[in-house]
Design an enzyme around this catalytic site. Sequence first.
Site, PDB file in Angstrom:
ATOM      1  N   HIS A 172      -7.623   3.307   2.631  1.00  0.00           N
ATOM      2  CA  HIS A 172      -6.302   3.553   2.010  1.00  0.00           C
ATOM      3  C   HIS A 172      -5.534   4.629   2.810  1.00  0.00           C
ATOM      4  O   HIS A 172      -5.258   5.721   2.293  1.00  0.00           O
ATOM      5  CB  HIS A 172      -6.572   4.032   0.573  1.00  0.00           C
ATOM      6  CG  HIS A 172      -5.389   4.105  -0.343  1.00  0.00           C
ATOM      7  ND1 HIS A 172      -4.275   4.890  -0.115  1.00  0.00           N
ATOM      8  CD2 HIS A 172      -5.154   3.508  -1.530  1.00  0.00           C
ATOM      9  CE1 HIS A 172      -3.426   4.772  -1.108  1.00  0.00           C
ATOM     10  NE2 HIS A 172      -3.923   3.932  -1.976  1.00  0.00           N
ATOM     11  N   GLU A 275      -2.271   0.310   4.333  1.00  0.00           N
ATOM     12  CA  GLU A 275      -3.708   0.282   4.035  1.00  0.00           C
ATOM     13  C   GLU A 275      -4.378  -1.002   4.527  1.00  0.00           C
ATOM     14  O   GLU A 275      -3.858  -2.104   4.302  1.00  0.00           O
ATOM     15  CB  GLU A 275      -3.908   0.431   2.530  1.00  0.00           C
ATOM     16  CG  GLU A 275      -3.211   1.648   1.960  1.00  0.00           C
ATOM     17  CD  GLU A 275      -2.997   1.562   0.465  1.00  0.00           C
ATOM     18  OE1 GLU A 275      -3.830   0.959  -0.232  1.00  0.00           O
ATOM     19  OE2 GLU A 275      -1.963   2.085  -0.005  1.00  0.00           O
TER      20      GLU A 275
END
Length: 301
Positions: A172, A275
Amino acid sequence: MYTVDLDGLNAQFAVAGHVSFRVGYGGLPVADIANIHATATISLHGAHVTAFQPHGQDPVLWLSDYCCWEAGKAIRGGIPVCWPWFAAHPADSGKPAHGFVRTAMWKVMATEALANGATQITFGFTESEATLALWPYAFRLEMVVTVGAVLQVELVAHNTGNKEFICGGALHSYFRVNDVTEIAVRGLEGCTYIDSLDLSHRKLQEEPVTISSETDRIYVDTTADCTIDDPGMGRRIRIVRKGSRSVVVWNPWKDKAARMEDFGDQEYLGMICVETANAADDVVMVPSMGEHRLQTVISVE
Ligand code: TA6
């Protein structure tokens, strides 16, 4: 609170001119990487890369000044490891968002000085009573971080149980930008995305992605490289993905940032998440004794 044998870590895994260990914010142990190419910092809490800076470049990753550096809490910024699901648990919203590995202590498994001057460090995490209560599968995770002129982060998920499992997840990544309203994210043109802010409606991305309000999108069924063009910092960040069919683009913008205790009210202007993920349609099935590799390679051009 974690108790960590720092002397033992350095005795077993420190490598002169490459990696050493210290106690960081909140008493959390961190690995400092410094070699001829770059510097980086990785928290053992979550096997979380919190900094990466190639020599001669500005820092590549964004990290909030308001992080909660606490056991059990996620670090805001860097590269949180979201696994074995992305965002809310698909069937039980009472379970932790983004899974349970980004808020747990990982073990250092290996460190190595590579022939090209890069540094490689491997972290490990396996199931426990606590994880089995959240997700009834046996697994072994390896997080392999290679710090050189480019940053390579690979999450290897081994299914060590006798039944297949389905998992999602994300590396992420939070990237530092000069001004989020000036950037363009390229590589997603022509892709379908799920708009998490509009009843999860599916939409087509026709142009490069620009940010002028809260943005939370899951681009599905794409393996393309992405770039973040940042005129203010005079650079392009390239994100190359392997084992990933989703890209998530997120900026909380003003109001959501103000509601988050670990996010400064004005910090949204200096960051963008792009991400490397498998989410929604793109979750993966890992057979018993099989493995899945999710890899992101981050570089500055
Ligand atoms: O990646 C986008 C997202 O799923 C957003 O919906 C937002 O929740 C973000 O992740 C951060 O999640 P966190 O649990 O770290 O606050």
